[in-house]
Enzyme design. Structure first.
Site, PDB file in Angstrom:
ATOM      1  N   LYS A 197       0.017  -7.268  -0.498  1.00  0.00           N
ATOM      2  CA  LYS A 197      -0.261  -8.451  -0.523  1.00  0.00           C
ATOM      3  C   LYS A 197      -1.809  -8.546  -0.947  1.00  0.00           C
ATOM      4  O   LYS A 197      -2.382  -9.337  -1.999  1.00  0.00           O
ATOM      5  CB  LYS A 197       0.033  -9.235   0.814  1.00  0.00           C
ATOM      6  N   CYS A 251      -7.996 -16.937  -0.866  1.00  0.00           N
ATOM      7  CA  CYS A 251      -7.493 -15.657  -0.843  1.00  0.00           C
ATOM      8  C   CYS A 251      -7.972 -14.801  -1.813  1.00  0.00           C
ATOM      9  O   CYS A 251      -8.377 -13.795  -1.198  1.00  0.00           O
ATOM     10  CB  CYS A 251      -5.985 -16.103  -1.482  1.00  0.00           C
TER      11      CYS A 251
END
Ligand code: SAJ
Length: 403
Positions: A197, A251
């Site tokens: 991720k 993010c």
């Protein structure tokens, strides 16, 4: 029954998507106001297709509560705030969510963490909590991958990763996600899912940094960076992203720091990319000064920044390049106060904020396009008489200034 914990940008669409595909869902959030709003039948943020999905989920019987529920599976999608000073993730909300779920979870329940965490977080902070009690609980990490602005589509079509200690548990969670996800679902270990991720977001950060560096190189070399990238991207194995005024959001501007923090001395290109992208708001200020000189504009209060969000067509301002510019601008532009406008931001969050496109345009001589919202693309003609500095390369007029 599934209890989705945390009904924010990720938890809410996920809960709605599962419910609308026939999964029995109760969404839980500690924020009473948010739960009350959802129970009144209203969504809590703007996102393409979310309202329609919400209707379907309500028709399918989704419920919202401030209480944790007795459930087979818990999906934890709470924020993982980022400590700017130490460049680390704060896993407190995840750990608290897991602790609260454990209070009501039956034997053999599964706890799925969707929140983005730094590699190793589950082993370090979550596993000790789960193993410190008598019930058998399965731990899974299923990192979210959806992009704000296209979340509903991507929930269905993106591939996914499920990290589990036990393959059977991983396969069971895969079946749950397959109720709505049409992509490939890979089952792996928790540690690999955590790392993959963060690697995905880091890859994008590095690619954007490359584009931003090219923008500066091409300016120095008297070339049009957009033309160069367009030509280079015609090569079958080249895919350079687009330069911009900086990398915002919660993010891409955050996750690469986890690798820098955990692997100092090894994460070199990653660190450099972060520095380049973090330096872009300063570069934009420098370009604004240059363009003002070139065009003879002196009054900084007649400069307008279009867009406050971190990217187009979302209402999220976290780590937004415009906010970073406003923080730095006071010194760089002699304390002048620029005009600001964003159609997605209804509350006053910065000085000189307009709430109407025309009033904003009327107040400025120079427009800096910071965000490429559809609104400005559809109203570009209204900027015709202004000096335009287009950091997003969305304006096709002659004489427009670019990065
Ligand atoms: N940006 C550029 N140039 C580009 C692309 C983006 O300057 O060519 C800027 C954007 O304007 C924005 C920032 O980068 O300020 C990040 O935007 P984004 O659209 O690239 O990504 P996010 O942060 O909205 O979502 C990302 C996605 N990750 C990847 O594409 C690898 C999404 O799939 C993740 O789910 C999300 O991070 C997350 O939550 O981790």
């Amino acid at each position: 029954m599934i209890n989705v914990i945390g009904l924010g940008y990720i938890g809410l669409p996920t809960a709605l998507m599962m419910a609308s595909h026939g999964v029995e869902i109760i969404g839980t959030d500690y924020n009473r106001k948010l739960v009350a709003t959802l129970n009144e039948g209203k969504t809590t943020f703007k996102e393409k297709g979310l309202d329609e999905l919400f209707k379907q989920a309500l028709d399918s019987g989704i419920m919202f509560s401030t209480e944790y529920q007795v459930a087979d599976t818990y999906i934890i999608s709470v924020p993982t705030p980022y400590d700017k000073r130490f460049k680390t993730v704060d896993a407190t909300y995840v750990v608290e969510g897991v602790k609260d779920a454990l209070k009501v979870a039956p034997e053999n329940a599964t706890i799925v963490v969707e929140s983005t965490i730094s590699p190793g977080t589950i082993d370090k902070y979550v596993r000790p909590v789960v193993e410190g009690q008598s019930k058998k609980i399965n731990l899974v990490h299923a990192p979210e991958r959806i992009i704000p602005g296209n979340m509903v589509y991507e929930l269905i079509h993106n591939n996914r990763t499920i990290g589990a200690d036990d393959n059977e548990v991983g396969e069971a969670v895969k079946r749950l996600y397959a109720s709505f996800c049409e992509g490939i679902i890979t089952v792996t270990s928790i540690q690999a899912a955590e790392m993959a991720k963060v690697v995905e977001n880091t890859y994008r950060d590095i690619n954007i940094a490359f584009a931003n560096e090219l923008a500066k190189i091409c300016r120095e070399g008297g070339l049009d960076v957009y033309e160069i990238i367009q030509i280079a991207n015609q090569h079958p194995r080249v895919n350079i992203l687009t330069p911009g005024p900086g990398v915002g959001g919660h993010c891409i501007s955050v996750d690469p720091w986890f690798l820098v923090g955990d692997y100092p001395g090894l994460a070199n290109i990653i660190l450099q990319a972060r520095k380049i992208n973090d330096g872009m708001p300063r570069y934009v200020i420098h370009r604004i000064s240059e363009i003002m000189k070139e065009t003879g504009l002196e009054d900084v209060t007649r400069v307008g920044l279009y867009g406050l969000t971190y990217k187009e067509n979302v209402d999220d301002t976290r780590e937004s390049p415009t906010l970073q510019i406003l923080q730095r601008m006071d010194d760089a532009l002699s304390g002048g106060l620029v005009q600001v406008y964003d159609p997605f931001i209804e509350n006053d969050i910065v000085p000189n904020q307009h709430h109407d496109l025309q009033s904003f345009i009327d107040s400025v001589d120079m427009v800096v396009i910071m965000v490429g919202h559809n609104e400005i693309k559809e109203n570009m003609d209204k900027l015709k008489s202004k000096v335009i500095f287009d950091t997003r390369h969305i304006c096709g007029f002659e004489g427009v200034y670019t990065l």
